[in-house]
Design an enzyme around this catalytic site. Structure first.
Site, PDB file in Angstrom:
ATOM      1  N   ASN A 153       0.868  -1.177   0.000  1.00 27.95           N
ATOM      2  CA  ASN A 153       0.000   0.000   0.000  1.00 27.95           C
ATOM      3  C   ASN A 153       0.907   1.229   0.000  1.00 27.95           C
ATOM      4  O   ASN A 153       1.463   1.583   1.030  1.00 27.95           O
ATOM      5  CB  ASN A 153      -0.891  -0.049   1.253  1.00 27.95           C
ATOM      6  CG  ASN A 153      -1.728   1.210   1.424  1.00 27.95           C
ATOM      7  OD1 ASN A 153      -1.809   2.044   0.527  1.00 27.95           O
ATOM      8  ND2 ASN A 153      -2.346   1.349   2.588  1.00 27.95           N
ATOM      9  N   TRP A 154       1.045   1.829  -1.154  1.00 36.02           N
ATOM     10  CA  TRP A 154       1.992   2.950  -1.285  1.00 36.02           C
ATOM     11  C   TRP A 154       1.441   4.249  -0.689  1.00 36.02           C
ATOM     12  O   TRP A 154       2.141   5.245  -0.606  1.00 36.02           O
ATOM     13  CB  TRP A 154       2.369   3.159  -2.764  1.00 36.02           C
ATOM     14  CG  TRP A 154       3.113   2.012  -3.373  1.00 36.02           C
ATOM     15  CD1 TRP A 154       3.530   0.866  -2.737  1.00 36.02           C
ATOM     16  CD2 TRP A 154       3.542   1.878  -4.743  1.00 36.02           C
ATOM     17  NE1 TRP A 154       4.192   0.036  -3.624  1.00 36.02           N
ATOM     18  CE2 TRP A 154       4.208   0.637  -4.865  1.00 36.02           C
ATOM     19  CE3 TRP A 154       3.426   2.684  -5.873  1.00 36.02           C
ATOM     20  CZ2 TRP A 154       4.751   0.188  -6.078  1.00 36.02           C
ATOM     21  CZ3 TRP A 154       3.960   2.242  -7.076  1.00 36.02           C
ATOM     22  CH2 TRP A 154       4.624   1.010  -7.170  1.00 36.02           C
ATOM     23  N   LYS A 155       0.169   4.263  -0.341  1.00 40.47           N
ATOM     24  CA  LYS A 155      -0.489   5.444   0.246  1.00 40.47           C
ATOM     25  C   LYS A 155      -0.244   6.682  -0.639  1.00 40.47           C
ATOM     26  O   LYS A 155      -0.124   6.554  -1.851  1.00 40.47           O
ATOM     27  CB  LYS A 155      -0.039   5.640   1.698  1.00 40.47           C
ATOM     28  CG  LYS A 155      -0.225   4.359   2.532  1.00 40.47           C
ATOM     29  CD  LYS A 155      -0.051   4.554   3.998  1.00 40.47           C
ATOM     30  CE  LYS A 155      -0.254   3.227   4.715  1.00 40.47           C
ATOM     31  NZ  LYS A 155      -0.155   3.322   6.175  1.00 40.47           N
TER      32      LYS A 155
ATOM     33  N   GLY B   2       2.435   2.235  10.961  1.00 45.41           N
ATOM     34  CA  GLY B   2       3.409   3.319  10.806  1.00 45.41           C
ATOM     35  C   GLY B   2       4.139   3.694  12.080  1.00 45.41           C
ATOM     36  O   GLY B   2       4.785   4.733  12.148  1.00 45.41           O
TER      37      GLY B   2
ATOM     38  N   GLY C  17       2.844  -1.099   4.425  1.00 47.70           N
ATOM     39  CA  GLY C  17       2.874   0.330   4.102  1.00 47.70           C
ATOM     40  C   GLY C  17       4.308   0.783   3.883  1.00 47.70           C
ATOM     41  O   GLY C  17       4.873   0.635   2.797  1.00 47.70           O
ATOM     42  N   GLY C  18       4.927   1.310   4.924  1.00 46.29           N
ATOM     43  CA  GLY C  18       6.268   1.902   4.824  1.00 46.29           C
ATOM     44  C   GLY C  18       7.280   1.010   4.107  1.00 46.29           C
ATOM     45  O   GLY C  18       8.005   1.476   3.214  1.00 46.29           O
TER      46      GLY C  18
ATOM     47  N   HIS D 203      -9.718   1.268   5.442  1.00 42.78           N
ATOM     48  CA  HIS D 203      -8.422   1.527   6.077  1.00 42.78           C
ATOM     49  C   HIS D 203      -8.618   2.537   7.212  1.00 42.78           C
ATOM     50  O   HIS D 203      -9.392   3.490   7.074  1.00 42.78           O
ATOM     51  CB  HIS D 203      -7.424   2.057   5.045  1.00 42.78           C
ATOM     52  CG  HIS D 203      -6.013   2.021   5.550  1.00 42.78           C
ATOM     53  ND1 HIS D 203      -5.533   2.925   6.466  1.00 42.78           N
ATOM     54  CD2 HIS D 203      -4.990   1.158   5.301  1.00 42.78           C
ATOM     55  CE1 HIS D 203      -4.267   2.630   6.743  1.00 42.78           C
ATOM     56  NE2 HIS D 203      -3.918   1.553   6.057  1.00 42.78           N
TER      57      HIS D 203
ATOM     58  N   GLU E 192      -6.893   4.916   8.145  1.00 42.14           N
ATOM     59  CA  GLU E 192      -6.597   6.311   7.787  1.00 42.14           C
ATOM     60  C   GLU E 192      -7.809   6.963   7.117  1.00 42.14           C
ATOM     61  O   GLU E 192      -8.049   8.153   7.281  1.00 42.14           O
ATOM     62  CB  GLU E 192      -5.357   6.351   6.878  1.00 42.14           C
ATOM     63  CG  GLU E 192      -4.099   6.033   7.681  1.00 42.14           C
ATOM     64  CD  GLU E 192      -2.942   5.489   6.863  1.00 42.14           C
ATOM     65  OE1 GLU E 192      -2.983   5.527   5.632  1.00 42.14           O
ATOM     66  OE2 GLU E 192      -1.985   4.989   7.492  1.00 42.14           O
TER      67      GLU E 192
END
Ligand code: PGA
Length: 249
Positions: free
Chosen positions: A10-12, A173, A232-233, A95, A97
């Site tokens: 998930n590159w966000k 994160g 993610g990261g 998600h 976020e």
């Protein structure tokens, strides 16, 4: 039936176009080593470029969001139908976020699930508790409510197209990942609750998300109910992401 693991990046809202192309090419170059399904989830802007890079490689493509509306005068929105037409296969829904920063409640999530399924997208439905809920020991009640509100009304056929991502919010994160015991306990719980509704849930993938990295992934993937990861990261660094895929057998 054995569940094949899914490793999803998930590159966000990260990367610029050249970086996204570079990253997708690095991952494509490693595809010969994959023993799991690999999914890239870039920003909308990069979907066409990433699609071009991963075309016919077996690497899957996802999107991070879609509109609750079908089409029409909804400035700034992207529809499920448009995503499907652009070659997107998976879509993240729920998600934390989006729940937190964009006020997406269960009504919105339910509408997104329905429209995504209608257009043949495969939802990755995210659930998970915040830190205060975990500290109070109420994580099962909290996650069960998320499942009940958004998923319990769906059919067995819908379940067959859904992946669950258990992502404790305190681990996203933060560098604090759930222990394998904590992850396994929640994944088994989620599977049981869903399987009580529709037995097909025994075949659904339940992936873990929250500070996955090459150092902690082996232990997490050792859990019988952890069917992959939403990264993610670490998905922004090809070396780390490829190392995570290598841990998935
Ligand atoms: P993280 O993000 O790996 O950076 O914790 C996971 C996610 O939000 O899907």
């Amino acid at each position: 039936m054995k569940r094949k693991k899914l490793v999803a990046g998930n590159w966000k809202m990260n990367l610029e176009i050249n970086e996204a192309i570079h990253l997708a090419n690095d991952i494509k170059a490693a595809r010969g080593s994959f023993n799991c399904d690999v999914l890239l989830i870039p920003s909308f802007l990069f979907i066409a470029d990433v699609k071009h890079i991963v075309y016919a490689t077996g690497i899957h493509l996802g999107a991070q969001n879609c509109s609750i509306y079908e089409n029409g005068a909804y400035t700034g929105e992207v529809s499920a139908k448009q995503l499907k037409g652009a070659g997107v296969e998976y879509i993240i829904i729920g998600h934390s976020e989006r729940r937190e920063h964009f006020g997406e409640n269960h009504n919105v999530l339910r509408q997104k699930l329905e429209i995504a399924l209608k257009y043949g997208l495969k939802p990755i439905f995210c659930c998970g508790e915040p830190l205060d809920v975990r500290e109070a020991g109420k994580q099962k009640e909290y996650v069960l409510k998320q499942l009940q509100e958004s998923l319990f009304g769906l059919t067995a056929k819908d379940f067959a197209n859904i992946t669950i991502a258990y992502e404790p919010i305190w681990a996203i994160g933060t560098g604090l990942n759930a222990t394998p015991e904590q992850a396994q306990e929640m994944h088994a719980f989620i599977r049981k609750e869903l399987a009580d509704k529709h037995p097909i849930a025994l075949q659904m993938r339940i992936i873990y998300g929250g500070s996955c990295n090459p150092a902690n992934i082996n232990e997490l993937f050792g859990c019988p109910d952890v069917d992959g990861s939403l990264v993610g990261g670490s998905s922004l660094r090809s070396k780390d992401f490829i190392a995570i895929t290598a841990a998935a057998k």
